[in-house]
Every structure is written in structure tokens, then in C-alpha cells.
Design an enzyme around this catalytic site. Structure first.
Site, PDB file in Angstrom:
ATOM      1  CE  LYS A 210       3.870  11.953 -10.840  1.00 47.16           C
ATOM      2  NZ  LYS A 210       2.902  11.392 -11.323  1.00 47.16           N
ATOM      3  CD  GLU A 216       4.515   4.689   3.118  1.00 46.18           C
ATOM      4  OE1 GLU A 216       4.568   5.710   2.542  1.00 46.18           O
ATOM      5  OE2 GLU A 216       3.397   4.232   3.264  1.00 46.18           O
ATOM      6  N   GLY A 270       2.947   7.213 -11.501  1.00 46.94           N
ATOM      7  CA  GLY A 270       3.685   6.392 -10.668  1.00 46.94           C
ATOM      8  C   GLY A 270       3.761   4.936 -11.200  1.00 46.94           C
ATOM      9  CD  GLU A 356      -1.820   3.607  -7.247  1.00 48.56           C
ATOM     10  OE1 GLU A 356      -1.673   3.253  -6.081  1.00 48.56           O
ATOM     11  OE2 GLU A 356      -0.939   3.869  -8.209  1.00 48.56           O
ATOM     12  CG  HIS A 387       2.470 -27.993  -6.300  1.00 48.92           C
ATOM     13  ND1 HIS A 387       1.999 -29.431  -5.988  1.00 48.92           N
ATOM     14  CD2 HIS A 387       2.929 -27.981  -7.253  1.00 48.92           C
ATOM     15  CE1 HIS A 387       2.390 -30.298  -7.123  1.00 48.92           C
ATOM     16  NE2 HIS A 387       3.171 -29.174  -7.856  1.00 48.92           N
ATOM     17  CE  LYS A 515      -0.167   8.233  -0.033  1.00 46.77           C
ATOM     18  NZ  LYS A 515       0.064   8.943  -1.313  1.00 46.77           N
TER      19      LYS A 515
HETATM   20  O1  F6P Z   1       0.074   6.098  -2.879  1.00 49.39           O
HETATM   21  C1  F6P Z   1       0.114   5.654  -4.131  1.00 49.39           C
HETATM   22  C2  F6P Z   1       1.081   6.331  -4.826  1.00 49.39           C
HETATM   23  O2  F6P Z   1       0.929   7.775  -5.160  1.00 49.39           O
HETATM   24  C3  F6P Z   1       1.520   5.600  -6.228  1.00 49.39           C
HETATM   25  O3  F6P Z   1       0.719   5.975  -7.124  1.00 49.39           O
HETATM   26  C4  F6P Z   1       3.120   5.817  -6.465  1.00 49.39           C
HETATM   27  O4  F6P Z   1       3.392   5.027  -7.064  1.00 49.39           O
HETATM   28  C5  F6P Z   1       3.486   5.761  -4.868  1.00 49.39           C
HETATM   29  O5  F6P Z   1       2.321   6.280  -4.119  1.00 49.39           O
HETATM   30  C6  F6P Z   1       4.760   6.113  -4.593  1.00 49.39           C
HETATM   31  O6  F6P Z   1       4.729   7.815  -4.738  1.00 49.39           O
HETATM   32  P1  F6P Z   1       6.189   8.411  -4.933  1.00 49.39           P
HETATM   33  O7  F6P Z   1       6.863   7.898  -6.318  1.00 49.39           O
HETATM   34  O8  F6P Z   1       5.644   9.981  -4.930  1.00 49.39           O
HETATM   35  O9  F6P Z   1       6.816   8.340  -3.734  1.00 49.39           O
END
Ligand code: F6P
Length: 551
Positions: A210, A216, A270, A356, A387, A515
């Protein structure tokens, strides 16, 4: 700062529930089920979805149910839902509308945000997704060397991963043609293990973010770009990368052309985004028509949620029951147990959706709440869970309400697998509700000739208290439409609970601090900076890590 304090626990609705709890907690489900009509009273059939929602195995009577519905009414859930659907900026801490519902609005009616009809933009992106997936599936879109694309890798995290991953897994029976992989973790092992299986010439990457700033995703995307361009050259990016984002500037900076970007908007949270461009891997995997069925299932539930009286409103009842256990019985977790291997990612998906959203402590007025809010959501598909952790649900000291999700018709009909699977589905909620008294245990042991000494030894261990509440969701068949409906049921449950707890379910400030600290620590790990502000634990761990890396 002095703020108006709304005393939720002092409201007559809360107080009435509190009083009832003291009475009802003494009643057992065995007693409640003396009423032969109980299932009819406390279940709902949605013929259009082929879905039965049975909530009769909950520790409620008609009075409690009425009081719960009065609580929901007093909270103003319907009025707030209408404000959400109409595009009001109900996410007040981010000053945003919350319009995942507009993404699946099949009515053709406009929805406005800041005077702009957003359905026009939504339809345009849907058309672009349709064309792209058709081109890919019909092999019109090919890789840089002219080979057809056979594998798609979605790189994203959180809402840009969990939703499409859950849905692709759930709907894999309907897939044909392309294979889809998901990479989310910044741990290099994630992308490396996926790339090992793939051929550069036939792989397409979907970079889903988004914000297009998530560390990451960008780190994994850069690794993927290097993997492609290292062999196929820079120009290959145009044929091997597309982006799903709200941030056109950052997408361009990364090197992805604007016409290879599928847009969505800040009114899509998100964790509510799988209905948007974020659903592109689903579209490519099962085809656009099936994706539309998925949207239609959710739209059907949107109408159900908006227009059904609370007493017959499935997500409202799910929310009210969760609230009952969370705030009066002290249940701090809620298990979601799908009796379908296809739904193996559903609990993980709901963890973000629910935790969340409602993992908050600050209320509408900005005050700290003095009651519990969102529970821990967890689960695994049945019968695997049976199990592993069901022992604790049956006989542990924790009180864990559960949702059982099952299907009447299997997608894969193999021998008697399905009857065996579903026998467990029915047996578990029956056992949880009614247990086995010590007298029953003793009688059973006597019948099998166990010695009196062993009966004395064993009987307390073999006794099941019962009175563990469950909801059963029984659906005719897992299809794109019923999956869409199921997801939307939980979304509206989460929304309703957020209103009942008076929290903003649509922001997520709680993920920010970690973060920010990671950004401070990263240059330290790389030896670019030192910092003397850490506590002794963090400082020592960082030192041990750094010296281990030198070895
Ligand atoms: O860190 C949480 C978050 O902001 C979520 O709400 C979101 O789905 C995810 O990170 C990924 O964010 P993006 O789509 O901006 O990479």
C-alpha cells in the site's frame, strides 16, 4: 489534558449484562438444552449462501441474548455502519474513509469520498486487473525472452500478503494455469527458497505494498529485481514486475512503469485490501469471473449486515457473543477452527484482521479503557488441532470460545474422508458443550471391567466439565462466493466489536514503535553507527550478535 470520559461499564446495558452473568454462569449447556427448541431459537439459515450459523451451544438464554442486542443497539452499530458504507471518514486518527465495502459494491450505486464517486476508479482498476490476468493466462503477456509466464510471486507483507495468500490457498481447487508463490518475510530464506524453484524467464513478480515503503517488501523486491535483471537485463523489469500500491511516486522510483501499476486508495485498510488491486494474485490464479463471485459473496453479506435486524444478523451476533465471553467470562482468546484443509491460512489471516483492528486501549474520546478489548485470535484446521491443542480447550483451566467452520460437500470426494472429517467437526463441539460427568465416566469404566482401584485413579482425569461454548458455521460448499461471504462475516464482526468497545478498528499505530527502533538498530548491526541509549539487555544481545557475525 482533560477529556470527557464515557463510563461504558456504568451504562445500564453493561450493568444489566453484569447482573445476568452472575446468574447465567451457574447454568450449564446441559440444562439449557433441555429446551428441545433451542437450536431453532438460536440458529440462522441463510439460504442464498447455503450457510447455517448455529450459536445454540453458547452460554446464553433468551434474556442474555436480548440484553446483548440492547447493548449493540445502544452502541449505535447500525448508524456507524451506515456512516462507513457511505464514505464518511470514520477512521478519525488517520482522517480516512473506510471503504473496503465499496470495492465489492455490486449495486452500481455511487459512493462518494470528498465529493468524488470512488466506484468509477474501482471499476477501472477491476477492468485493468481483468485484462492483465486474461493476457497472462492466454499467454499474450510473455516474459522478456518471449516465454510464457508460468509462475507468479507475490511480494508483500501483512495485508498485502495474508489476504491473497489465504484466498489462493482456499480457492486452489478452482485454479488453473499459473502457480502462485508468496514471499513476505525479510528473512532471506523466504525469497531464496522460492527462487530456487523458479525460472527467471517464466516468472512474474507482483510487488504488493500500500505504502511502497515497507522495509520487508522493498528489500525482497530489490532482491527479486536483481535476480531478474542480473540475467535478463534491465529492460526485463517491464515484463517481469507489476506493482499494487497507493503510492505511484515510489512505484516509479523503483522502476516499475505506471501502466504496470494497479492502484488502490487510502480508504482501503491493508487488512481489508484483498478485495482491491491487492487481490490481483487471486484473479490471476482463479480467473476474473471467479474473483467477481468472491466479491459478490462479500457484497451479499454487506447487505445482510446493513439490513437485517440485529436479532437475525450473523456478524452482529458473532460480535455480541465474543463480547459476552471477553468482557464477562474473562476469555482472553478465541479459536477459529476450520474443518477444511483449504482454509488452513484462514486463522492466520483473521489474526491480522481482528488483532490489528481491535488490539487497542484508547477509546473514542482518547481515554484509556477500563475493560478488555480485542482477544487473541488463533487456530489451526481440524483435525490437526485435535491432535495438538484441543486437550487444553477440553480440560485446561482456560476458557476458550471456538468457531467451528465446516462444509457439507467436499471439493475432493475421496472414499469416506469427508464423513470422517465432519464426524469430528460435530463430535468436538458436542463434547465441548456437554462434557462427561464423573458418574458417566465411572459407569463407562465399570462396563468395561476396570477394577475399582483403577476407576478411582482414572475417573477425575477422564471427566470433562463441558460448558465450553462454540459457534458452528456449516456451509454447503467452499466456493469463491461462500469464501467472500465468510471473510465479510468476520470483517463485520470485527467492526461491530470495535464499536462495542468504542475503539478505532482502522488504525494500527501499535506497529510503529518496533519499526522505528529497528531502523535505529540496523546501522548499528552493520557497524555504521554506535548507540549508547539501549538498555543493558538489548545492548548485550546486539554485542553478542555482532561478535557472532565476525566469526
Ligand atoms: O505494519 C503493519 C502494516 O501497516 C499493515 O497494516 C499492512 O497490512 C502492512 O503493514 C503492509 O503494509 P504495506 O502494504 O504498506 O506494505
Amino acid at each position: 489534558m482533560s477529556r470527557f470520559k464515557f463510563e461504558l461499564r456504568n451504562t445500564p446495558q453493561w450493568q444489566n449484562l453484569e447482573k445476568s452473568y452472575k446468574e447465567v454462569r451457574k447454568i450449564s449447556l446441559r440444562d439449557l438444552f433441555k429446551d428441545e427448541n433451542r437450536f431453532n431459537k438460536f440458529s440462522i439459515r441463510e439460504d442464498n449462501l447455503g450457510l447455517t450459523f448455529d450459536y445454540s451451544k453458547n452460554i446464553i438464554n433468551s434474556d442474555v441474548f436480548r440484553l446483548l442486542m440492547e447493548f449493540v443497539k445502544a452502541a449505535g452499530v447500525n448508524e456507524r455502519a451506515r456512516r462507513m458504507f457511505s464514505g464518511e471518514k470514520i477512521n478519525w486518527t488517520e482522517k480516512r474513509a473506510v471503504l473496503h465495502t465499496a470495492l465489492r459494491n455490486r449495486s452500481g450505486k455511487p459512493v462518494y469520498v470528498d465529493g468524488k464517486n470512488v466506484t468509477t476508479q474501482i471499476d477501472a482498476v477491476l477492468k485493468k486487473m481483468e485484462k492483465f490476468s486474461d493476457d497472462l493466462r492466454s499467454e499474450k503477456w510473455r516474459g522478456a525472452t518471449g516465454k510464457k509466464i508460468t509462475d507468479i510471486v507475490n511480494i508483500g507483507i501483512g495485508g498485502s500478503d495474508l489476504g491473497p495468500k489465504m484466498a489462493c490457498e482456499a480457492l486452489k481447487y478452482y485454479a488453473h494455469g499459473l502457480s502462485v508463490y508468496f514471499v513476505s518475510n525479510i528473512d532471506g530464506a523466504d525469497i531464496c527458497e522460492v527462487l530456487k524453484k523458479l525460472n527467471r524467464e517464466t516468472t512474474l513478480f507482483i510487488i504488493a505494498s500500500k505504502t511502497f515503503t515497507t522495509i520487508e517488501t522493498i528489500t525482497n523486491a530489490l532482491t527479486a529485481r536483481e535476480w531478474i535483471t542480473g540475467r535478463l537485463g534491465k529492460d526485463a523489469v517491464a515484463k517481469h514486475f507489476v506493482a499494487l500500491s497507493t503510492n505511484a511516486g515510489k512505484v516509479k522510483e523503483f522502476g516499475i512503469r505506471e501502466d504496470n501499476m494497479f492502484e488502490f486508495w487510502d480508504f482501503v485498510g491493508g487488512r481489508y485490501s484483498l478485495w482491491s488491486a491487492i487481490g490481483l494474485p487471486i484473479v490471476c490464479y482463479i480467473g476474473f469471473d471467479k474473483f467477481v463471485e468472491f466479491l459478490e459473496g462479500a457484497y451479499y453479506v454487506d447487505l445482510h449486515f446493513l439490513n437485517t435486524p440485529y436479532e437475525k444478523n450473523i456478524p452482529v451476533i458473532m460480535a455480541a457473543l465474543g463480547f459476552w465471553y471477553n468482557n464477562f467470562f474473562g476469555a482472553s482468546t478465541h479459536a477459529v477452527l476450520p474443518y477444511s484443509q483449504y482454509l488452513c491460512r484462514f486463522p492466520a489471516y483473521l489474526q491480522q484482521g481482528d488483532m490489528e483492528s481491535n488490539g487497542k486501549t484508547i477509546d473514542f474520546e482518547g481515554n484509556k479503557v477500563d475493560y478488555e478489548t480485542g482477544p487473541v485470535i488463533w487456530g489451526e484446521p481440524g483435525t490437526n488441532g485435535q491432535h495438538s491443542f484441543y486437550q487444553l480447550i477440553h480440560q485446561g483451566t482456560k476458557f476458550i470460545p471456538c468457531d467451528f467452520i465446516g462444509f457439507i460437500k467436499p471439493l475432493e470426494e475421496v472414499g469416506d474422508h469427508h464423513e470422517k472429517l465432519m464426524a469430528n467437526y460435530f463430535a468436538q463441539s458436542e463434547a465441548l458443550a456437554f462434557g462427561l460427568t464423573e458418574d458417566e465416566v465411572i459407569k463407562n469404566l465399570e462396563k468395561t471391567g476396570v477394577s475399582p482401584a483403577d476407576i478411582e485413579l482414572l475417573s477425575p482425569h477422564k471427566t470433562f466439565e463441558g460448558n465450553r461454548p462454540t459457534n458452528s458455521i456449516l456451509i454447503d460448499k467452499l466456493t469463491p462466493r461462500t469464501l467472500g461471504a465468510l471473510v465479510a462475516l468476520y470483517e463485520h464482526k470485527i467492526f461491530t466489536q470495535g464499536i462495542m468497545w468504542r475503539v478505532n478498528s482502522f488504525d494500527q499505530w501499535g506497529v510503529e514503535l518496533g519499526k522505528a527502533l529497528a531502523n535505529v538498530i540496523l546501522p548499528e548491526l552493520k557497524g555504521e553507527k554506535t548507540c549508547d541509549k539501549h538498555d543493558s539487555s538489548t545492548r548485550s544481545l546486539i554485542e553478542i550478535f555482532k561478535s557472532g557475525r565476525k566469526e
